[in-house]
Design a protein around this motif. Structure first.
Motif, PDB file in Angstrom:
ATOM      1  N   LYS A   7      40.193  40.341  40.161  1.00  0.00           N
ATOM      2  CA  LYS A   7      38.939  40.634  40.846  1.00  0.00           C
ATOM      3  C   LYS A   7      38.910  42.069  41.343  1.00  0.00           C
ATOM      4  O   LYS A   7      39.942  42.734  41.442  1.00  0.00           O
ATOM      5  N   TYR A  84      29.063  45.540  38.803  1.00  0.00           N
ATOM      6  CA  TYR A  84      30.059  44.869  37.973  1.00  0.00           C
ATOM      7  C   TYR A  84      29.858  45.193  36.496  1.00  0.00           C
ATOM      8  O   TYR A  84      30.827  45.256  35.723  1.00  0.00           O
ATOM      9  N   LYS A  87      31.926  48.121  35.762  1.00  0.00           N
ATOM     10  CA  LYS A  87      33.232  47.958  36.397  1.00  0.00           C
ATOM     11  C   LYS A  87      34.307  48.890  35.835  1.00  0.00           C
ATOM     12  O   LYS A  87      35.286  49.183  36.520  1.00  0.00           O
ATOM     13  N   PHE A 120      34.761  39.399  42.761  1.00  0.00           N
ATOM     14  CA  PHE A 120      35.131  40.301  43.845  1.00  0.00           C
ATOM     15  C   PHE A 120      35.908  39.559  44.936  1.00  0.00           C
ATOM     16  O   PHE A 120      35.823  38.341  45.045  1.00  0.00           O
TER      17      PHE A 120
END
Length: 308
Positions: A7, A84, A87, A120
């Motif tokens: 994560k 994200y 990311k 996350f």
């Protein structure tokens, strides 16, 4: 147990109006070894240094050192998912709350939203505390909550304050680490982004109670083995039946059927645990922070969990 290695870590940065978050954030952007993505509340104080601004696209601002920056306009979930998708462009997220915000709801979103939680985790909550205006900050429910939920408190404006007593904060939150910070200086910036939330070195081994006005903390300890099922049932009842008065928990426990020691923490109704890096043997230490805590009830529940 957590699967955080898969994560993206999130640091929540809070602090009352004028505490010094702007200086610290700009220093983080310029000096951190990590590529960061910053999420700034639209009512926040952050002013990104002009030379860092590169270009904006889809509400996400690209900084010329490779970091990203964006503004929350009511939907933190949407912003997190947008980030994200990028990311590969950053390693960690820093969320700056407003000066009048309680940081707990942000942490709750990250834990309780299944989609967000799959991507996350909260690495830690950092509070910048204005020592020059300590009385004003602590008289505010929001200012008090920023201390209560903090993993680390950065003490700003100590260079302008001759009579500040840090013990008044440690009485509110004995779990936090306190560190001087003037204009973002005197701080190990990279350490701020690697708190882990599970530092238990400052847990007291004695049973004691701290009180600051209506806010207080209770520390309990005992040697032996706790019944795993009983302990988790008790913790569950504390989290939900006492959620209106217990704001934070942190502890080290020796649980039946579990090899080594287990460390845990909670933020409001959020709970997580993991195996401790070292074995604390038969030690069990638990600290509660909250409002109007009933020490007798907590003590009874804790000692009921010990195996006979």
């Amino acid at each position: 147990m957590r699967t955080q290695d898969k994560k993206i870590p999130i640091t929540i940065l809070t602090g009352f109006l004028g505490a010094g978050k702007t200086s610290l954030l700009n220093k983080l952007i310029k000096s951190s070894d990590k590529k960061l993505a910053l999420i700034i509340n639209e009512f926040g104080e952050l002013g990104i240094d002009g030379e860092l601004v590169c270009e904006a696209e889809n509400q996400i601002l690209e900084l010329n050192n490779g970091c990203l920056c964006c503004t929350v306009q009511g939907d933190l979930t949407k912003i997190l998912l947008q980030l994200y998708a990028k990311k590969d462009s950053f390693e960690q997220i820093v969320i700056e709350t407003t000066g009048l915000a309680n940081p707990a709801p942000v942490a709750e979103l990250i834990y309780f939203d299944p989609l967000i939680n799959s991507k996350f985790y909260v690495d830690g909550i950092i509070t910048v505390f204005d020592t020059l205006n300590a009385e004003h900050v602590l008289s505010s429910p929001e200012g008090l909550s920023q201390i209560v939920y903090a993993d680390k408190v950065l003490l700003s404006k100590l260079d302008k304050c001759d009579n500040f007593d840090p013990s008044q904060l440690s009485e509110i939150n004995p779990l936090a680490v306190y560190e001087r910070c003037d204009h973002g200086e005197l701080v190990d910036l990279n350490a701020l982004l690697n708190l882990g939330g599970f530092n238990v070195d400052n847990l007291s081994s004695e049973i004691k109670t701290h009180l600051h006005s209506h806010m207080g903390s209770v520390s309990l300890s005992g040697e032996g083995e706790l019944n795993n099922a009983c302990f988790r049932q008790w913790i569950g009842s504390v989290l939900f039946d006492m959620s209106d008065v217990v704001y934070r928990m942190k502890g080290i426990v020796n649980l039946s059927g579990v090899e080594g020691s287990t460390i845990f923490q909670s933020v409001h109704r959020l709970f997580e645990d993991e195996k401790a890096e070292k074995d604390y043997g038969n030690e069990n230490r638990v600290v509660f922070i909250g409002e109007g805590l009933n020490e007798d009830v907590l003590k009874k529940g804790f000692f009921t969990c010990f195996k006979e």
